[in-house]
Design an enzyme around this catalytic site. Structure first.
Site, mmCIF file in Angstrom:
data_model
loop_
_atom_site.group_PDB
_atom_site.id
_atom_site.type_symbol
_atom_site.label_atom_id
_atom_site.label_comp_id
_atom_site.label_asym_id
_atom_site.label_seq_id
_atom_site.Cartn_x
_atom_site.Cartn_y
_atom_site.Cartn_z
ATOM 1 C CB CYS A 1 39.819 15.452 28.733
ATOM 2 S SG CYS A 1 39.059 13.839 28.986
ATOM 3 C CG ASP A 2 39.410 19.336 29.646
ATOM 4 O OD1 ASP A 2 39.490 19.205 28.412
ATOM 5 O OD2 ASP A 2 38.350 19.184 30.279
ATOM 6 C CB CYS B 1 38.223 14.491 31.924
ATOM 7 S SG CYS B 1 39.367 13.354 31.105
#
Length: 312
Positions: free
Chosen positions: A139-140, A136
């Site tokens: 997300c990261d 992701c």
């Protein structure tokens, strides 16, 4: 066989399941939640979470899930370890069988079993998960500011991830096993026009390397031809973008799914084609797949359940 009755059975945990448990328990519905194969969901393999509201200093995925879990339990949710292995939604009350042979009858169901990222099958993928490997970018990606990253995949998702990361990382390598991109023409042009994205066509990933954290990837170009070439590419991050598989196999005989296996919901609700069965989180969301959107849909499912029960 043990027997259990409940007004609401929540199948699966993660942000959606735990939030649904929190809301239904505060509504005195006394839900029972089975956490499934991965208690806490995919977020438990994410090291740092900095984009969930209420955590200005950031937190870990494991801590975030534990916080919501404990909050749900505080208000009376019956959270259990275990897996639902079989369901029967042919009539109400619905029936479910757990892996320890408990039979559950439920007036309503919330499905929050999530979707699992597809992996390449490399032996080191799990070793570096959260230590350089991610599924992701949203997300990261922040953790790779001004660093070198690679994205594997050739479709729209991979191109979207590469473009997102190109605004954060210094260099983005898009690893494509074919000689062309499968993404839409518009997405292809955006990727090819981005100066810090380099597309590596006809290239397969064969392995990962690094001491404590990921330091690079082993690649092979033109595999099986006379021009086959093996080389290493130093990168700080490796993002899988080859799709997700919704965890819906045990529901397919009863619940309407789309062509890729995600649960279809009605209009702006979380209701499925079976009256009294609702779906929340990534299991019904092929687009956003964020902790906050999953939690929001868990809230919506709980409110839909409360409304459904009050009308019966």
């Amino acid at each position: 066989m043990n027997h259990l009755n409940t007004k609401c059975l929540i199948i699966g945990s993660g942000p959606a399941g735990y939030t649904a448990a929190l809301y239904t328990s505060r509504a005195n519905i006394e839900p029972v939640l089975y956490e499934g194969h991965q208690p806490g969901g995919q977020l438990t393999i994410t090291t740092e979470v900095e984009n969930f509201p209420g955590y200005p200093e950031g937190t870990t995925g494991t801590q975030l899930m534990d916080d919501i879990r404990r909050q749900a339990i505080k208000f009376g949710a019956d959270v259990r370890s275990g897996i639902i292995s079989k369901v029967d939604f042919s009539q109400r009350p619905f029936k479910a069988i757990t892996d320890d042979n408990t039979e559950i009858t439920a007036d309503t169901i919330i499905i929050s079993t999530g979707a699992s990222a597809k992996f390449l099958g490399l032996p080191d993928e799990q070793k570096y998960m959260g230590l350089g490997v991610s599924a992701c970018a949203t997300c990261d990606g922040f953790f790779y500011r001004k660093k070198r990253v690679a994205v594997v995949g050739g479709g729209d998702t991979a191109c979207e991830e590469a473009l997102y990361l190109s605004n954060i990382a210094s260099d983005v390598f898009l690893i494509v096993r074919k000689d062309h991109l499968r993404a839409s023409k518009v997405m292809q042009r955006r990727v090819l026009d981005k100066p810090n994205i380099k597309v590596l066509f006809n290239t397969n990933t064969t392995g990962l390397y690094g001491e404590e954290f990921l330091e690079g990837i082993h690649l092979v170009e033109n595999v099986g031809t006379e021009n086959e070439q093996h080389f290493d590419l130093p990168v700080d991050g490796f993002f899988l973008a080859i799709g997700h598989k919704p965890n819906t196999d045990i529901f397919k005989d009863f619940i309407e799914l789309d062509e890729t296996g995600y649960i279809k919901t009605k209009g702006h609700t979380t209701a499925t084609n079976v009256e009294g069965v609702f779906a929340a989180g990534d299991v019904a969301d092929p687009h956003y797949r964020q902790a906050i959107t999953a939690a929001g849909s868990g809230c919506r499912a709980a409110l839909d359940v409360e409304r459904f029960l009050s009308e019966q």
